[in-house]
Write a protein that holds these residues in place. Structure first.
Motif, short mmCIF file in Angstrom:
data_model
loop_
_atom_site.label_atom_id
_atom_site.label_comp_id
_atom_site.label_asym_id
_atom_site.label_seq_id
_atom_site.Cartn_x
_atom_site.Cartn_y
_atom_site.Cartn_z
N LYS A 35 0.47 -0.87 0.14
CA LYS A 35 -0.06 -0.37 -0.04
C LYS A 35 0.95 1.31 -0.19
O LYS A 35 0.69 2.55 -0.87
CB LYS A 35 -0.70 0.04 1.18
CG LYS A 35 -2.04 0.96 1.17
CD LYS A 35 -2.41 1.13 2.41
CE LYS A 35 -3.74 2.01 2.37
NZ LYS A 35 -5.25 2.42 3.26
N PRO A 36 1.96 1.08 0.89
CA PRO A 36 3.11 2.58 0.71
C PRO A 36 2.93 2.75 0.11
O PRO A 36 3.37 3.87 -0.85
CB PRO A 36 3.76 1.94 1.84
CG PRO A 36 3.56 1.00 2.89
CD PRO A 36 3.01 0.31 1.99
N ILE A 37 3.67 1.96 -1.13
CA ILE A 37 4.47 1.74 -2.40
C ILE A 37 3.63 2.27 -3.37
O ILE A 37 3.84 3.25 -4.17
CB ILE A 37 5.59 0.54 -3.19
CG1 ILE A 37 6.48 -0.07 -2.07
CG2 ILE A 37 5.56 0.16 -4.18
CD1 ILE A 37 7.20 1.32 -2.18
N LEU A 38 1.96 1.83 -3.66
CA LEU A 38 1.30 2.22 -4.34
C LEU A 38 0.96 3.53 -4.42
O LEU A 38 0.98 4.16 -4.90
CB LEU A 38 -0.04 1.21 -4.02
CG LEU A 38 -1.01 1.32 -5.07
CD1 LEU A 38 -1.55 1.38 -6.47
CD2 LEU A 38 -2.72 0.49 -4.81
N GLN A 39 0.54 3.93 -2.64
CA GLN A 39 0.47 5.58 -2.37
C GLN A 39 1.50 6.35 -2.99
O GLN A 39 1.15 7.76 -3.64
CB GLN A 39 0.45 5.13 -1.06
CG GLN A 39 -0.61 7.20 -0.32
CD GLN A 39 -0.46 7.35 0.86
OE1 GLN A 39 0.14 6.60 1.63
NE2 GLN A 39 -1.32 7.85 0.96
N LYS A 40 2.43 6.15 -2.65
CA LYS A 40 3.91 7.17 -3.33
C LYS A 40 3.63 6.96 -4.50
O LYS A 40 3.72 8.15 -5.50
CB LYS A 40 4.96 6.32 -2.87
CG LYS A 40 6.33 6.84 -3.19
CD LYS A 40 7.87 5.79 -2.53
CE LYS A 40 8.69 7.23 -3.10
NZ LYS A 40 9.82 6.78 -2.56
N ALA A 41 3.56 5.83 -5.75
CA ALA A 41 3.75 6.35 -6.99
C ALA A 41 2.19 6.31 -7.75
O ALA A 41 2.38 7.48 -7.87
CB ALA A 41 3.54 4.49 -7.47
N LEU A 42 1.47 6.24 -6.83
CA LEU A 42 0.14 7.59 -7.71
C LEU A 42 0.10 8.98 -6.98
O LEU A 42 -0.22 9.90 -7.80
CB LEU A 42 -1.02 7.13 -6.87
CG LEU A 42 -1.96 5.43 -6.97
CD1 LEU A 42 -3.29 5.35 -6.42
CD2 LEU A 42 -2.90 5.71 -8.59
N ILE A 43 0.57 9.36 -5.83
CA ILE A 43 1.00 10.63 -5.67
C ILE A 43 1.84 11.28 -7.05
O ILE A 43 1.89 12.09 -7.24
CB ILE A 43 1.45 10.80 -3.85
CG1 ILE A 43 0.32 10.33 -3.67
CG2 ILE A 43 1.92 12.22 -3.82
CD1 ILE A 43 0.28 10.29 -1.60
N ALA A 44 3.15 9.62 -6.58
CA ALA A 44 4.06 10.56 -7.78
C ALA A 44 3.76 10.59 -9.26
O ALA A 44 4.20 12.33 -9.81
CB ALA A 44 5.23 10.48 -7.55
N GLY A 45 2.85 10.21 -9.83
CA GLY A 45 2.21 10.28 -11.43
C GLY A 45 1.18 11.32 -11.44
O GLY A 45 1.64 11.92 -11.88
N PHE A 46 0.03 11.48 -10.40
CA PHE A 46 -0.53 13.01 -10.36
C PHE A 46 0.13 14.04 -10.22
O PHE A 46 -0.16 15.02 -11.20
CB PHE A 46 -1.58 12.33 -9.24
CG PHE A 46 -2.25 14.09 -8.83
CD1 PHE A 46 -3.07 13.78 -9.89
CD2 PHE A 46 -2.26 14.39 -8.36
CE1 PHE A 46 -4.53 14.75 -9.90
CE2 PHE A 46 -2.60 15.97 -8.25
CZ PHE A 46 -4.46 16.12 -8.92
N PHE A 47 1.14 13.94 -9.58
CA PHE A 47 1.79 15.88 -9.42
C PHE A 47 2.76 15.80 -10.67
O PHE A 47 2.97 17.24 -10.76
CB PHE A 47 2.22 15.89 -8.15
CG PHE A 47 1.28 16.05 -6.93
CD1 PHE A 47 0.19 17.39 -6.82
CD2 PHE A 47 0.93 15.33 -5.73
CE1 PHE A 47 -0.82 17.42 -6.35
CE2 PHE A 47 0.23 16.08 -4.91
CZ PHE A 47 -1.08 16.42 -5.38
N SER A 48 2.98 14.83 -10.96
CA SER A 48 3.96 14.63 -12.22
C SER A 48 2.95 15.05 -13.37
O SER A 48 3.92 16.08 -13.93
CB SER A 48 5.03 13.54 -12.41
OG SER A 48 5.98 12.90 -11.58
N ALA A 49 1.95 14.73 -13.39
CA ALA A 49 1.94 14.90 -14.77
C ALA A 49 0.46 16.77 -14.24
O ALA A 49 1.09 16.67 -15.56
CB ALA A 49 0.29 13.53 -15.04
#
Length: 158
Positions: A6-20
Motif C-alpha cells: 500500500k505505501p508503494i502504491l500510494q507513493k507511485a500514485l502521488i508521484a504520478g499525479f503531481f508529475s502529470a
C-alpha cells in the motif's frame, strides 16, 4: 500476481499525479499562451526525483535549477562556438555538462540530457530563459508547494 504494498502504491500514485499536473501546467503555458516555451524533455525525468524521491540530494532546488542551467548552457555554447560534427559535439557536451555538475556540486541526473536536446535542436541562448530558467522556477515552486505544504515532507532539505 504482482504484490505491491500500500505505501508503494500510494507513493507511485502521488508521484504520478503531481508529475502529470506539473507537466500539464508547463504544457498549457507552452501551447495555450503566447509566453513562449516552458517545457523541456528533461523535465519529465525531473518529475521522478521531485515527486517520487524529493529527499534525494539530486532533487533539491539548487541541483535542479543549476543542473539544468549549466548543462543547457554547455549545449548552447557547443551549438554556437564548437564547429565539430554533431556526433562529437553531443558526446563532448554531455561529458562536459556532467563534469561541471559534479564540479559545481549541482548534480541533477535528468539535466544530463539537456545538451543532447539543445544541440539536436540548434537552440539559441533564448532557450536558457524559456524553457530552462522559467520552466525550472515553475517546477520548483510546484514541488515545494506539493511536497512541503500539501504532503508535509521536509522539502527542500535544509
Amino acid at each position: 500476481m504482482i504484490n505491491i504494498s500500500k505505501p508503494i502504491l500510494q507513493k507511485a500514485l502521488i508521484a504520478g499525479f503531481f508529475s502529470a499536473f506539473t507537466i500539464g501546467v508547463l504544457t498549457v503555458l507552452t501551447y495555450k499562451s503566447t509566453l513562449g516555451y516552458f517545457i523541456a524533455g528533461s523535465f519529465g525525468s525531473s518529475m521522478v526525483l521531485l515527486f517520487g524521491f524529493p529527499e534525494s540530494p539530486f532533487a533539491q532546488p539548487k541541483n535542479v535549477f543549476f543542473g539544468h542551467l549549466v548543462t543547457a548552457l554547455v549545449g548552447v555554447i557547443f551549438v554556437h562556438f564548437i564547429p565539430l560534427p554533431i556526433y562529437i559535439n553531443i558526446a563532448a557536451a554531455v561529458g562536459i555538462g556532467v563534469f561541471l555538475m559534479i564540479l559545481l556540486n549541482v548534480v541533477h541526473p535528468p539535466a544530463g540530457g539537456n545538451p543532447i536536446m539543445v544541440i539536436i535542436g540548434s537552440a539559441s541562448y533564448d532557450y536558457l530563459i524559456n524553457p530552462i530558467i522559467f520552466g525550472c522556477i515553475i517546477i520548483l515552486l510546484l514541488a515545494i508547494i506539493v511536497n512541503k505544504y500539501l504532503l508535509k515532507k521536509n522539502y527542500p532539505l535544509k
